[in-house]
Structures are given as structure tokens and as C-alpha cells.
Design a protein around this motif. Structure first.
Motif, short mmCIF file in Angstrom:
data_model
loop_
_atom_site.label_atom_id
_atom_site.label_comp_id
_atom_site.label_asym_id
_atom_site.label_seq_id
_atom_site.Cartn_x
_atom_site.Cartn_y
_atom_site.Cartn_z
N VAL A 1 0.85 -1.19 0.00
CA VAL A 1 0.00 0.00 0.00
C VAL A 1 0.89 1.24 0.00
CG1 VAL A 1 -1.77 1.25 1.30
CG2 VAL A 1 -1.80 -1.23 1.24
N TRP A 2 0.54 2.24 -0.83
CA TRP A 2 1.30 3.50 -0.87
C TRP A 2 0.85 4.38 0.29
CZ3 TRP A 2 5.32 4.77 -3.98
CH2 TRP A 2 5.59 3.89 -5.01
N ARG A 3 1.82 4.89 1.05
CA ARG A 3 1.52 5.74 2.20
C ARG A 3 2.43 6.96 2.17
NH1 ARG A 3 0.81 0.49 4.50
NH2 ARG A 3 -1.22 0.34 5.51
N ARG A 4 1.98 8.03 2.81
CA ARG A 4 2.81 9.23 2.95
C ARG A 4 3.70 9.04 4.18
NH1 ARG A 4 3.64 13.86 0.94
NH2 ARG A 4 1.89 13.75 -0.47
N CYS A 5 5.00 9.07 3.98
CA CYS A 5 5.97 8.87 5.06
C CYS A 5 6.72 10.17 5.33
CB CYS A 5 6.96 7.77 4.67
SG CYS A 5 6.18 6.19 4.40
N HIS A 6 7.14 10.33 6.55
CA HIS A 6 7.92 11.49 6.97
C HIS A 6 9.22 11.00 7.59
CE1 HIS A 6 4.63 14.43 6.42
NE2 HIS A 6 3.88 13.36 6.64
N PRO A 7 10.28 10.79 6.78
CA PRO A 7 11.53 10.27 7.33
C PRO A 7 12.20 11.30 8.23
CG PRO A 7 11.82 10.87 5.03
CD PRO A 7 10.37 11.04 5.34
N ILE A 8 12.66 10.83 9.38
CA ILE A 8 13.36 11.70 10.32
C ILE A 8 14.63 11.00 10.80
CG2 ILE A 8 11.30 12.92 11.12
CD1 ILE A 8 11.35 11.06 13.59
N PHE A 9 15.57 11.78 11.28
CA PHE A 9 16.80 11.27 11.87
C PHE A 9 16.49 11.02 13.34
CE2 PHE A 9 21.14 12.26 13.64
CZ PHE A 9 21.72 11.11 13.20
N ALA A 10 16.24 9.75 13.69
CA ALA A 10 15.72 9.45 15.01
C ALA A 10 16.75 8.84 15.96
CB ALA A 10 14.54 8.51 14.89
N VAL A 11 17.74 8.13 15.47
CA VAL A 11 18.66 7.43 16.34
C VAL A 11 20.09 7.70 15.88
CG1 VAL A 11 19.40 5.16 17.11
CG2 VAL A 11 17.00 5.61 16.79
N PHE A 12 20.95 7.91 16.85
CA PHE A 12 22.37 8.08 16.56
C PHE A 12 23.14 7.21 17.52
CE2 PHE A 12 26.46 10.05 17.36
CZ PHE A 12 26.94 10.14 16.08
N VAL A 13 23.98 6.33 16.98
CA VAL A 13 24.79 5.45 17.82
C VAL A 13 26.17 6.06 17.94
CG1 VAL A 13 25.77 3.16 18.07
CG2 VAL A 13 23.50 3.43 17.09
N GLY A 14 26.57 6.37 19.15
CA GLY A 14 27.89 6.95 19.38
C GLY A 14 28.17 7.00 20.86
N ASP A 15 29.39 7.35 21.20
CA ASP A 15 29.72 7.46 22.61
C ASP A 15 29.18 8.80 23.15
OD1 ASP A 15 31.48 9.25 21.51
OD2 ASP A 15 33.29 8.21 22.16
N TYR A 16 29.36 9.03 24.43
CA TYR A 16 28.77 10.20 25.08
C TYR A 16 29.20 11.52 24.45
CZ TYR A 16 27.32 13.45 28.69
OH TYR A 16 26.76 14.51 29.36
N PRO A 17 30.50 11.76 24.19
CA PRO A 17 30.88 13.02 23.56
C PRO A 17 30.25 13.21 22.18
CG PRO A 17 32.80 11.99 24.53
CD PRO A 17 31.68 10.99 24.60
N GLU A 18 30.13 12.13 21.40
CA GLU A 18 29.51 12.25 20.08
C GLU A 18 28.02 12.57 20.22
OE1 GLU A 18 30.59 8.42 18.59
OE2 GLU A 18 32.10 9.26 17.25
N GLN A 19 27.34 11.96 21.20
CA GLN A 19 25.93 12.26 21.40
C GLN A 19 25.73 13.72 21.81
OE1 GLN A 19 24.51 9.39 24.20
NE2 GLN A 19 24.66 7.69 22.76
N CYS A 20 26.63 14.23 22.64
CA CYS A 20 26.54 15.64 23.02
C CYS A 20 26.79 16.55 21.81
CB CYS A 20 27.56 15.96 24.12
SG CYS A 20 27.15 15.19 25.69
N LEU A 21 27.70 16.14 20.94
CA LEU A 21 27.99 16.92 19.74
C LEU A 21 26.77 16.97 18.82
CD1 LEU A 21 30.12 18.42 18.04
CD2 LEU A 21 30.75 16.22 17.07
N VAL A 22 26.10 15.85 18.65
CA VAL A 22 24.93 15.79 17.77
C VAL A 22 23.80 16.64 18.32
CG1 VAL A 22 23.12 14.24 16.93
CG2 VAL A 22 25.48 13.57 16.77
N THR A 23 23.61 16.63 19.63
CA THR A 23 22.50 17.37 20.22
C THR A 23 22.88 18.81 20.58
OG1 THR A 23 23.08 16.52 22.41
CG2 THR A 23 21.42 15.30 21.15
N CYS A 24 24.11 19.21 20.29
CA CYS A 24 24.58 20.58 20.56
C CYS A 24 24.47 20.94 22.04
CB CYS A 24 23.84 21.60 19.70
SG CYS A 24 24.00 21.31 17.94
#
Length: 101
Positions: A74-97
Motif C-alpha cells: 500500500v502506498w503511504r505518505r511517510c515522513h523520514p526523520i533522523f531518530a537514532v544516533f549510535v555513538g559514545d557520550y561526547p559524540e551524542q553531546c555533539l549531535v544534540t549541541c
């Protein structure tokens, strides 16, 4: 990169090809910049510029949506988002500013 609704037993098997490489992010120490704060800011800017380049093509679809066929045909309208980031703590802090330590 993978979608979120693939079962873990399939997603983790390389032979199932459930993930695709969408880009490499450069690793550098920027030894040419002597000021520690300036080097840290330059590394963060480089990282965010790379993520903007990689995720740029899908950023508008997160708001407007995109017609995609689901697993049941079935064709559906999708809204792709960047939901998960795998990284260590400093990288997670960098991604979330955010600050760390």
C-alpha cells in the motif's frame, strides 16, 4: 543507515543487507589549529557540515512527506526523520549541541 521497523535478528545479519552505507565522516585532529577551543569548535563545525550534507536530501521530506510503498504493497505518505544516533557520550553531546563533563 536502516529503517526502524526491521527486527533485530534480521538487521544484525550482514547477509540480509538490511543496512546501507550512506557516507563516511572524516576523522581529523586538526593539528594546524593551536588554540584548543578553536580546534574543538572547528571539529564540531566540520562534523555538523558533514551531517548536513548527508541528511540534506531527506530534510525537506521530514516536513512535507514522501509517498512510499509499505511492506504490504500500500502506498503511504511517510515522513523520514533522523531518530537514532549510535555513538559514545561526547559524540551524542555533539549531535544534540549540548555541553558535556
Amino acid at each position: 543507515m536502516t529503517i526502524g521497523n526491521i527486527p533485530k535478528r534480521i538487521r544484525r545479519k550482514l547477509s540480509c543487507h538490511a543496512q546501507i552505507l550512506i557516507g563516511y565522516i572524516p576523522v581529523t585532529k586538526l593539528v594546524g589549529i593551536s588554540n584548543k577551543a578553536a580546534r574543538r569548535r572547528a571539529l564540531a563545525n566540520l562534523y555538523h557540515a558533514c551531517m548536513r550534507e548527508v541528511l540534506g536530501p531527506i530534510s525537506s521530506y521530514g516536513e512535507t512527506g514522501l509517498e512510499m510503498m509499505s511492506g504490504d504493497g500500500v502506498w503511504r505518505r511517510c515522513h523520514p526523520i533522523f531518530a537514532v544516533f549510535v555513538g559514545d557520550y561526547p559524540e551524542q553531546c555533539l549531535v544534540t549541541c549540548t555541553y558535556f563533563n
